[in-house]
Design a protein around this motif. Structure first.
Motif, PDB file in Angstrom:
ATOM      1  N   VAL A 344       0.821  -1.205   0.000  1.00 56.50           N
ATOM      2  CA  VAL A 344       0.000   0.000   0.000  1.00 56.50           C
ATOM      3  C   VAL A 344       0.855   1.255   0.000  1.00 56.50           C
ATOM      4  N   SER A 345       2.053   1.197   0.615  1.00 55.29           N
ATOM      5  CA  SER A 345       2.807   2.446   0.650  1.00 55.29           C
ATOM      6  C   SER A 345       3.996   2.469  -0.304  1.00 55.29           C
ATOM      7  N   PHE A 346       4.320   1.366  -0.957  1.00 53.47           N
ATOM      8  CA  PHE A 346       5.413   1.417  -1.939  1.00 53.47           C
ATOM      9  C   PHE A 346       5.010   0.880  -3.306  1.00 53.47           C
ATOM     10  N   GLN A 348       2.172   0.099  -5.175  1.00 53.78           N
ATOM     11  CA  GLN A 348       0.765   0.100  -5.582  1.00 53.78           C
ATOM     12  C   GLN A 348       0.578  -0.570  -6.932  1.00 53.78           C
ATOM     13  N   GLU A 349       1.653  -0.592  -7.739  1.00 51.40           N
ATOM     14  CA  GLU A 349       1.522  -1.183  -9.074  1.00 51.40           C
ATOM     15  C   GLU A 349       1.362  -2.703  -9.010  1.00 51.40           C
ATOM     16  N   ARG A 363      -9.058   3.395   2.365  1.00 52.60           N
ATOM     17  CA  ARG A 363      -8.075   4.238   3.023  1.00 52.60           C
ATOM     18  C   ARG A 363      -8.431   5.729   2.947  1.00 52.60           C
ATOM     19  N   THR A 455       9.271   0.744   5.966  1.00 53.32           N
ATOM     20  CA  THR A 455      10.355   1.692   5.700  1.00 53.32           C
ATOM     21  C   THR A 455      11.089   1.365   4.411  1.00 53.32           C
ATOM     22  N   LEU A 456      11.231   0.088   4.093  1.00 56.59           N
ATOM     23  CA  LEU A 456      12.024  -0.286   2.923  1.00 56.59           C
ATOM     24  C   LEU A 456      11.210  -1.007   1.855  1.00 56.59           C
ATOM     25  N   PHE A 459      11.657  -4.731  -0.628  1.00 57.78           N
ATOM     26  CA  PHE A 459      13.090  -4.967  -0.445  1.00 57.78           C
ATOM     27  C   PHE A 459      13.388  -5.281   1.014  1.00 57.78           C
TER      28      PHE A 459
ATOM     29  N   SER B  21      17.713   0.947  -0.645  1.00 60.64           N
ATOM     30  CA  SER B  21      16.356   0.418  -0.699  1.00 60.64           C
ATOM     31  C   SER B  21      15.348   1.459  -1.181  1.00 60.64           C
ATOM     32  N   CYS B  22      14.090   1.096  -1.071  1.00 53.68           N
ATOM     33  CA  CYS B  22      13.037   1.930  -1.639  1.00 53.68           C
ATOM     34  C   CYS B  22      12.840   3.179  -0.787  1.00 53.68           C
ATOM     35  N   ASP B  24      11.151   5.853  -1.981  1.00 49.49           N
ATOM     36  CA  ASP B  24      10.033   6.661  -2.461  1.00 49.49           C
ATOM     37  C   ASP B  24       8.711   6.166  -1.902  1.00 49.49           C
ATOM     38  N   ARG B  25       8.577   6.260  -0.598  1.00 46.51           N
ATOM     39  CA  ARG B  25       7.321   5.839   0.011  1.00 46.51           C
ATOM     40  C   ARG B  25       6.220   6.833  -0.341  1.00 46.51           C
ATOM     41  N   ARG B  26       5.106   6.316  -0.757  1.00 46.31           N
ATOM     42  CA  ARG B  26       3.974   7.201  -1.057  1.00 46.31           C
ATOM     43  C   ARG B  26       2.718   6.495  -0.573  1.00 46.31           C
ATOM     44  N   GLU B  27       1.982   7.202   0.239  1.00 46.30           N
ATOM     45  CA  GLU B  27       0.773   6.600   0.792  1.00 46.30           C
ATOM     46  C   GLU B  27      -0.293   6.500  -0.287  1.00 46.30           C
ATOM     47  N   LEU B  28      -1.107   5.503  -0.154  1.00 48.61           N
ATOM     48  CA  LEU B  28      -2.160   5.265  -1.139  1.00 48.61           C
ATOM     49  C   LEU B  28      -3.095   6.462  -1.248  1.00 48.61           C
ATOM     50  N   ASP B  29      -3.347   7.136  -0.123  1.00 49.44           N
ATOM     51  CA  ASP B  29      -4.292   8.256  -0.194  1.00 49.44           C
ATOM     52  C   ASP B  29      -3.656   9.511  -0.794  1.00 49.44           C
ATOM     53  N   LEU B  31      -2.211   9.333  -3.718  1.00 49.87           N
ATOM     54  CA  LEU B  31      -2.119   9.044  -5.142  1.00 49.87           C
ATOM     55  C   LEU B  31      -3.470   9.243  -5.814  1.00 49.87           C
ATOM     56  N   ILE B  33      -5.172   7.735  -8.903  1.00 50.38           N
ATOM     57  CA  ILE B  33      -4.956   6.614  -9.816  1.00 50.38           C
ATOM     58  C   ILE B  33      -5.562   6.956 -11.172  1.00 50.38           C
ATOM     59  N   TYR B  99      -0.915   8.934 -10.668  1.00 45.10           N
ATOM     60  CA  TYR B  99      -0.254   7.636 -10.650  1.00 45.10           C
ATOM     61  C   TYR B  99      -0.650   6.869 -11.894  1.00 45.10           C
ATOM     62  N   ALA B 101       0.594   3.941 -13.082  1.00 43.80           N
ATOM     63  CA  ALA B 101       0.909   2.506 -13.193  1.00 43.80           C
ATOM     64  C   ALA B 101      -0.313   1.644 -13.478  1.00 43.80           C
TER      65      ALA B 101
END
Lengths: 541, 385
Positions: A344-346, A348-349, A363, A455-456, A459, B21-22, B24-29, B31, B33, B99, B101
């Motif tokens: 949900v937070s990284f 979404q695709e 949400r 957080t990650l 991964f 690592s990742c 680019d955290r983005r909350e679903l709310d 975005l 779509i 978004y 994707a």
């Protein structure tokens, strides 16, 4: 990994202050001494050793008629069977000895052997000559008989205290299978095992551990099947325990386990005599501790957590499905919230579009990020669980109602937590109860995975998964690799991992256990109806 | 020393593993779509107009949850010299990050398609977010008008169009292509890309949309259009016919409908007497789906004649498509690639650079082997004798 300097400092502290047990034992010198011929003096020393607790009974009497020797019975009230003492010890000594002695002339030339062999009609009598033995057996529930003029006393087995009956265990419930569970009494527990394994090779070795508690600990194994090295190692580790108290088998577990810093337990425990018997028969050893129904089994393999006693009583087909279900549940219980948060937070695709829209709708308007939601819900669940266990039963229902309403309904309708998160946490909670032996690990790992996933992303989940896997592969339980037969790979043992093969295919015992005696049964055991020409059962026309 | 080394290794591992690592955290709310992207020519000839349909999750009805009032999606627009610029400018209007994707459809206006889509196409290939599994579409008229249509069957227009495309297999008269497939054909020196055409149907308050044919491209420019018959002709050659009805006339009056069950095709290039020739072998199997005439078709002779009619009908469809393609000089069938594979030396020396001259005059032979399998749940026609 420990700082050596700190350890040395600890040792220094210990050497300055002896253990409490040793300190409080007054009259150590007397204790080691042998008995004297003077009964009065013996009693005084005993009273000095045992103290003047109200439950210790000193029963003084005279054997036979006048002029015969004084004697004293010492026992702990509540630990002994009074009937045995009255009928079979006091009665013969005081009354029956009169007639016997006149005919056979026991008195005045009495000695300890005559009394032991002819007068006391109780099974289990031993001669003792030191105070230490005397006090120890007295405190274990035996009765001590001291006679004036003799330098030896008798320890008579009169143990008999209030015990809980053999009931169905609350943990490890089964639908098909025996309903018996271990109790708090060591002797009952060993009997429960011996009733299942009537073999001369079944060996029960008893130790006493704990300076204050003097807890009886029994190691149970089958000679010829168990790896002798394993028994040697268990004994070595048990003997190295030097502590004041062993109150539960968990104490033993924490003193002898291989990986004290790992969240994974490397020693198994069970409350079921049938599963302990099965484990002994596979070449493991059991450690029974007096005072607890939880019996330890070593070595423990990771996959044992996914096996249940019932797996072997039911036919193999559905069992195999359930096995797979347990593995899946274990994964869900660890990765559920972590994966959800990561998705949900990284990522979404990775979510299918209709599902993503549903998630987004759920949400919409919630104030916290997904990772915070997961942590809040995780904590709420742990609180509910803990409260449910600790609270008195009548209050417990209130907890479940409040929990179901507040956590399940109100947080969602108030818009605090998204509905999908509640579902994920609930599913995870249920899944974590499918594999009870690993429930502790599940709780710890779940939290770590939420952090890593939050957080990650995926991964982080991979790092966590691989880290856990590497850690599992480094573990050993009494010399056996924890992940065996998965790693190291032992194909022959796979008959009882994911799929439970039929019993008649399980020809060998698990090789992970050391394989002292590999073959369990004959090879051609597959049941089949008689072929043409063979002798058949009921005549058919 | 041992201690330090362990610490060092742990640190290096932690930094290299966790640091990469990742982030680019983005909350679903946060975005928005996107479910449809339309590219139009803006009034300024140097700019293009991007129309994006985004979902309003709070208005999407969920079972039990009810769903809010108002539309389930919102269209936002922006202009830019390139799609990427326009996409970034969308945030002027939207409080959430767009978004891409999950975008299922990429719609170009006919005007853009005829002008050439290459400049606008690159963003959708290069950027990691938009997927190459989005469907390519050409809109008759403007893409923005199409996205603005409020569809009744699905409140989200983009998902509605996606469903339309994914169910084309039922009739197999419209050729569809995803961004990936379009790209592969675009990068081939000879094979021409194609994609579906969509248009608005109905008027004012009762608008809907329909797929109206197949757009044929030459390089990145749309040059023509296949109608339904030619569209299926193309699909026969590509071997992508899934299902559909072949209608053949009865002996006297009425028609017979034959349902296609499975079909396959093979293209064989050949050089006969110094002329290039392509042989297309089509094998097809069908069922008797419906008949209007009172003839018992279960008789072997009638059955065989029906099979022959069926084969002829398929042949006509293929020939129509080939004829149209040769008129447009767009090798949508991939004949060029077939020659490339079989005659490598010749291809390099002569054909590759002159394919546009060879293709219109290419001799095409269509061989159809059509079979009929079953008659359905009845053997007699449902007609009074």
């Amino acid at each position: 990994m420990f700082n050596l300097k700190k350890l040395k400092f600890l040792q220094f502290l210990i050497s300055q202050k002896p253990l409490k047990g040793q300190q409080s034992d007054k009259g150590q010198g007397d204790k080691r001494h042998g008995l004297t011929a003077n009964l009065k003096r013996n009693i005084t020393i005993l009273k000095d050793n045992l103290g003047t607790s109200g439950d210790i009974v000193y029963h003084e009497f005279t054997m036979g008629t006048e002029g015969r020797p004084d004697a004293s019975l010492i026992y702990v009230d509540g630990l002994v069977n009074k009937t045995v003492i009255n009928e079979f010890i006091i009665n013969p000594l005081m009354l029956e000895s009169r007639s016997v002695s006149e005919k056979c002339g026991i008195f005045p030339n009495y000695n300890i052997d005559v009394i032991k062999n002819t007068l006391i009609s109780v099974g289990g009598i031993e001669k003792v000559s030191t105070f230490e033995e005397l006090t120890d057996s007295c405190l274990s529930g035996d009765t001590v008989l001291l006679i004036n003029g003799l330098t030896e006393g008798l320890v008579i087995s009169t143990r008999g205290w209030q015990t809980r009956g053999v009931t169905e265990p609350d943990t490890e419930a089964v639908v098909r299978g025996p309903r018996e569970g271990f109790t708090e009494t060591l002797r009952t527990n060993t009997a429960l095992i011996r009733r299942r394994i009537k073999s001369t090779n079944l060996t029960i070795e008893t130790f006493t551990i704990g300076q204050q508690t003097k807890t009886d600990v029994a190691v149970v194994y089958i000679k010829g099947i168990v790896n002798p090295g394993l028994v040697k190692e268990i004994k070595k580790r048990l003997k190295s325990i030097n502590t004041d108290a062993i109150l539960e088998s968990g104490y033993i577990e924490q003193y002898i386990e291989d990986a004290p810093f790992s969240p994974f337990s490397t020693i198994g425990n069970s409350e079921r005599p049938d599963s302990v018997a099965a484990k002994i028969l596979e070449g493991r050893a059991a450690i029974i501790v007096d005072g607890t129904p939880m019996v330890l089994t070593v070595p423990l393999l990771f996959i044992e957590s996914f096996q249940s006693a019932e797996d072997y009583y039911s036919r193999p087909y559905y069992v195999s499905i359930v096995r797979i279900l347990r593995f899946v549940s274990f994964f869900i219980s660890i990765f559920g919230p972590g994966v959800y948060v990561a998705l949900v937070s990284f990522h979404q695709e990775l979510i299918p579009t209709p599902l993503l829209i549903t998630f987004a709708a759920a949400r919409a308007g919630t104030p916290f990020p997904a990772v915070v939601e997961a942590i809040i819900m995780g904590i709420a669940f742990e609180i509910l669980r803990e409260a449910g266990i600790r609270l008195p039963r009548p209050v417990g229902t209130a907890i479940s109602i409040v929990g179901a309403l507040v956590i399940g309904e109100a947080v969602v309708s108030a818009g605090l937590i998204s509905a999908s998160m509640v579902i994920v946490v609930a599913l995870t909670a249920i899944a974590s109860f499918v594999v009870p032996p690993q429930a502790d690990v599940g709780g710890i790992a779940r939290v770590s995975m939420v952090f890593l996933g939050g957080t990650l992303g995926a991964f982080g989940l991979m790092i966590g998964f691989l880290g856990g896997l590497i850690h599992l592969c480094t573990l050993r339980s009494f010399g056996t690799p924890y992940m065996s037969p998965l790693a190291p790979l032992k194909p022959l043992d796979w008959k009882d991992v994911v799929i439970r093969f039929p019993l008649w295919t399980m020809i060998t015992r698990p090789s992970s256990m050391g394989w002292n005696n590999p073959q369990r049964q004959e090879i051609a055991m597959m049941p089949a109806p008689p072929q043409d020409g063979e002798e058949s059962g009921p005549a058919q026309k | 020393m041992e201690h330090r080394r362990k610490l060092f290794i742990t640190l290096v591992l932690a930094i290299t593993l966790l640091g990469s690592s990742c982030w680019d955290r983005r909350e679903l709310d946060d975005l928005a779509i996107a479910t449809a992207v339309g590219i139009d020519q803006a009034e300024d000839p140097n700019k293009l107009l991007m129309t994006v349909e985004i979902i309003l999750p709070q208005n999407v009805s969920t079972p039990g949850g009810g769903g809010g009032q108002g539309p389930a999606s919102l269209n936002i627009q922006s202009q830019g010299t390139t799609p990427f610029e326009a996409a970034k400018r969308l945030t002027f209007e939207s409080d959430k990050r767009i978004y891409f994707a999950h975008n299922p459809v990429l719609i170009f206006s006919e005007e853009m398609a005829k002008k050439g889509i290459l400049p606008a196409f690159d963003f959708f290939i290069r950027d990691p977010e938009p997927r190459r599994t989005a469907w390519m579409l050409v809109a008759e008229g403007k893409a923005q008008d199409l996205i603005n249509v409020q569809t009744i069957l699905d409140p989200i227009t983009g998902l509605y169009i996606e469903q339309l495309i994914e169910s084309t297999g039922a009739a197999s008269q419209i050729a569809t292509l995803m961004v990936q497939g379009f790209l592969e054909r675009l990068m081939s020196p000879t094979t021409a890309p194609y994609c579906s055409i969509i248009r608005i149907k109905g008027k004012e308050n009762n608008k809907s949309m329909e797929l109206s044919g197949t757009a044929i491209f030459k390089k990145d420019k749309m040059v023509g259009k296949f109608d339904y018959k030619e569209g299926r002709g193309l699909l026969w050659v590509l071997g992508e016919v899934e299902s559909g009805i072949i209608t053949v006339p009865c002996e006297k009056e009425g028609n017979i409908g034959l349902e296609i069950i499975r079909a396959d095709a093979k293209i064989t290039p050949a050089i006969i007497d110094n002329t290039l020739k392509v042989i297309i072998n089509i094998t097809e199997e069908g069922n008797l789906g419906e008949q209007e005439c009172p003839i018992d078709l279960t008789a072997p002779e009638a059955w065989q004649s029906l099979e022959r009619k069926q084969a002829e009908a398929i042949r006509q469809e293929v020939l129509a498509a080939v004829k149209k393609a040769q008129e447009l000089n767009a090798d949508v069938f991939g004949f060029g690639e077939a020659f490339h594979r079989k005659y490598k030396a010749l291809w390099k020396e002569q054909l590759k650079n002159n394919w546009d001259e060879f293709f219109p005059d290419l001799e095409v032979e269509v061989l159809v082997e059509a079979k009929l399998r079953r008659t359905g749940t009845t053997t007699k026609p449902a007609v009074p004798e």
